[in-house]
Write a protein that holds these residues in place. Structure first.
Motif, short mmCIF file in Angstrom:
data_model
loop_
_atom_site.label_atom_id
_atom_site.label_comp_id
_atom_site.label_asym_id
_atom_site.label_seq_id
_atom_site.Cartn_x
_atom_site.Cartn_y
_atom_site.Cartn_z
N LYS A 19 8.19 0.58 3.98
CA LYS A 19 7.26 -0.24 3.94
C LYS A 19 6.72 0.79 5.69
CE LYS A 19 8.57 -4.11 1.33
NZ LYS A 19 8.05 -5.34 1.46
N MET A 20 6.22 1.76 5.03
CA MET A 20 5.24 2.32 6.29
C MET A 20 3.98 2.28 5.40
SD MET A 20 5.53 5.95 8.28
CE MET A 20 4.29 6.85 8.82
N LEU A 25 0.05 -2.37 2.65
CA LEU A 25 0.79 -0.81 2.47
C LEU A 25 -0.07 -0.24 0.97
CD1 LEU A 25 3.67 0.00 3.25
CD2 LEU A 25 4.24 -1.60 1.59
N ASN A 26 -0.50 -1.58 0.19
CA ASN A 26 -1.40 -0.54 -1.16
C ASN A 26 -2.09 -0.06 -0.99
OD1 ASN A 26 1.02 -1.32 -2.35
ND2 ASN A 26 0.00 -3.40 -3.05
N LEU A 27 -2.69 -0.17 0.38
CA LEU A 27 -3.79 0.50 -0.01
C LEU A 27 -3.87 1.66 0.98
CD1 LEU A 27 -6.92 0.42 0.57
CD2 LEU A 27 -7.22 -1.34 3.10
N SER A 28 -3.18 2.33 1.56
CA SER A 28 -2.20 3.04 2.71
C SER A 28 -1.59 4.28 1.66
CB SER A 28 -1.35 2.82 3.44
OG SER A 28 -1.36 2.15 4.75
N ASP A 56 7.36 3.33 14.27
CA ASP A 56 5.98 3.39 14.90
C ASP A 56 6.25 4.91 15.52
OD1 ASP A 56 4.31 1.63 13.81
OD2 ASP A 56 6.31 -0.16 15.24
N VAL A 57 7.72 5.63 15.82
CA VAL A 57 8.00 6.86 16.14
C VAL A 57 7.16 7.56 15.22
CG1 VAL A 57 10.04 7.85 16.84
CG2 VAL A 57 10.41 5.56 18.12
N PRO A 88 0.08 11.57 5.37
CA PRO A 88 0.62 10.85 4.37
C PRO A 88 1.61 11.38 3.72
CG PRO A 88 -1.33 12.74 3.83
CD PRO A 88 -0.95 12.72 5.34
N MET A 89 2.80 12.83 3.46
CA MET A 89 2.97 12.71 3.23
C MET A 89 4.78 12.45 3.57
SD MET A 89 4.83 14.77 0.86
CE MET A 89 4.21 16.49 0.28
N SER A 90 4.88 11.97 5.08
CA SER A 90 4.97 10.78 5.42
C SER A 90 5.43 9.42 4.80
CB SER A 90 5.17 10.69 7.14
OG SER A 90 5.07 12.17 7.78
N VAL A 91 4.08 9.05 4.88
CA VAL A 91 3.81 7.56 4.22
C VAL A 91 5.21 7.67 2.63
CG1 VAL A 91 2.68 5.87 3.49
CG2 VAL A 91 1.70 6.95 5.56
#
Length: 455
Positions: free
Chosen positions: A380-381, A232-235, A152-153, A368-371
């Motif tokens: 799991k972000m 998560l998969n959709l993200s 969350d940070v 998106p790169m962070s995910v």
């Protein structure tokens, strides 16, 4: 004239600055690098030139250009103090504050070094380098927060960067520029703004879909574990789409439609152009300094992530408020100040290039790169930023789009954007927001007026 002067390269060879080369380099300079250049100052080499040893003279010249060649040089003092405070066990809020101050000149120097390297790499590689390093600080902080599993940070800090660019930076720039140019109608090129707004809307859609899916599925018989998995998969699928859009944007900006992004260079003063048209350090020196600066940014980012909860408790401010409001304001202070300075000079194309360009890059590249990075390291972000956060982002983008739709500006538009930012900031100041602890368990912040961090 500067156009007839040769370049003195690091290996001692001479390369003449031709019209084609000058054009190429001019394109490789983004609005971000032009903005931060307003905080640079010309170095006096009279003393360094008297050093008899060539190697030592070259080192001292580079040191003076890199460390003292900025108006923010005094803030470099915070870096050794932050390191000392960490190793000698001083209060954690002090480590957090000093690290945050130390990041301000480092971010500006990274922009300077990428511009210097672009002199030798050509417009395409230089443009890619500027685009990659433009928000390096946010990406590095996000990676260290992911390593600590403070998901969350990461979300709050990246969301805060987008909000501060679109509302605080752009609002302050339009307000100051409008007051300073009351007798002149301020106009800007809408083409760049339209491109960035379209990408921001795409990013917003990718943020909305996981939230809408979770909200819709919670009213059905689907169990919570399955909902979380599908969200998560959709993200992750949405992040791949955003990265494709970002790379298409780079191609659009650097190759097929580069003329749209060249207009901002034409408004610069001839004196500024002549000062920036010759490199002041060599390629290898610039590369070594860039790597060194990135390493120091990584160290201070690690300190920030490790001490943010203690700073929250000590100051009586929630971690969500620090991440969304404080980190983006201080961390990007140099870039923001440059954007405001150019607004005073009635050069809104540069100001918009900084504010919208940075927000776009964070939205469709850094987030998106962070995910994806989290996916690679087994964390799991997702893109579900909760209702308040996503709603604030949506209203911010809509307000910005309406503000810029007619291609003109005045101070009232700036006031409206700033008031929007203050209202959003107030909502996060009183918010009780969930976060994820190191073991993946959910924790909660009490509202900032209590200032207590509880598991």
């Amino acid at each position: 004239m500067a156009s007839n002067e040769p370049w003195l390269l690091e290996d001692g060879s001479v390369k003449r600055l031709t019209k084609e080369t000058r054009h190429g380099h001019g394109h490789s300079r983004t609005a971000h690098s032009i903005s931060t250049s307003s905080l640079r100052r010309k170095s006096d080499m009279s003393l360094v030139s008297k050093v008899p040893c060539p190697t030592l003279r070259s080192f001292l010249a580079n040191l003076q250009e890199v460390i003292l060649g900025t108006k923010l040089a005094v803030l470099f003092v915070a870096i050794p103090f932050a390191i000392a405070a960490h190793y000698f066990g001083y209060a954690r809020p002090w480590v957090f504050s000093l690290s945050l101050l130390g990041l301000i000149p480092l971010a500006e120097r990274v922009s300077f070094l990428t511009e210097q390297i672009a002199f030798y790499t050509g417009p395409t590689v230089g443009g890619l380098l500027n685009a990659t390093c433009g928000n390096a600080t946010e990406l590095i902080i996000a990676i260290f927060a992911l390593k600590e599993k403070k998901i969350d940070v990461v979300k709050y800090s990246l969301l805060g960067s987008i909000l501060s660019n679109l509302l605080l930076v752009l609002g302050t720039s339009l307000l100051c520029g409008g007051i300073a140019n009351l007798s002149v109608e301020q106009k800007f090129d809408r083409k760049q703004a339209d491109v960035n707004i379209a990408l921001l809307l795409l990013g917003l859609l990718c943020h909305l879909l996981p939230l809408m899916y979770r909200s819709a599925a919670e009213g059905t018989s689907i169990d919570a574990l399955s909902i979380a998995k599908e969200t998560l998969n959709l993200s992750r699928a949405s992040c791949i789409v955003m990265l494709i859009a970002y790379f298409a944007y780079l191609i659009f900006q650097l190759w097929t439609h580069r003329h749209i992004f060249e207009g901002e260079e034409e408004n610069e003063d001839d004196m500024d152009m002549s000062q920036e048209e010759t490199p002041v350090i060599g390629f290898w020196s610039g590369l070594i300094w860039l790597i060194s600066m990135t390493a120091v940014i990584s160290l201070l980012s690690e300190y920030l992530v490790d001490t943010i909860e203690e700073a929250s408790t000590s100051w009586g401010i929630s971690v969500s408020f620090i991440s969304i409001i404080v980190l983006p304001i201080v961390g990007n202070a140099a870039e923001h100040a440059g954007a405001i300075i150019f607004a005073f000079k009635n050069k809104l194309d540069i100001t918009l290039g900084v504010a919208l360009g940075s927000a776009t890059q964070i939205s469709v590249f850094v987030v998106p790169m962070s995910v994806i990075v989290a996916w690679i390291i087994g964390i799991k972000m997702d893109l579900d930023f909760n209702l308040l956060e996503t709603g604030s982002l949506a209203l911010t983008i809509i307000a910005t789009a309406f503000t810029l739709q007619d291609g003109t500006s005045h101070y009232l538009k700036g006031i409206v954007l700033l008031l929007c930012y203050f209202v959003i900031g107030a909502s996060f100041f009183v918010q009780i927001s969930p976060t994820t602890g190191p073991n993946g368990a959910h924790m909660r912040f009490k509202s900032s007026n209590h200032g207590i961090f509880r598991v």
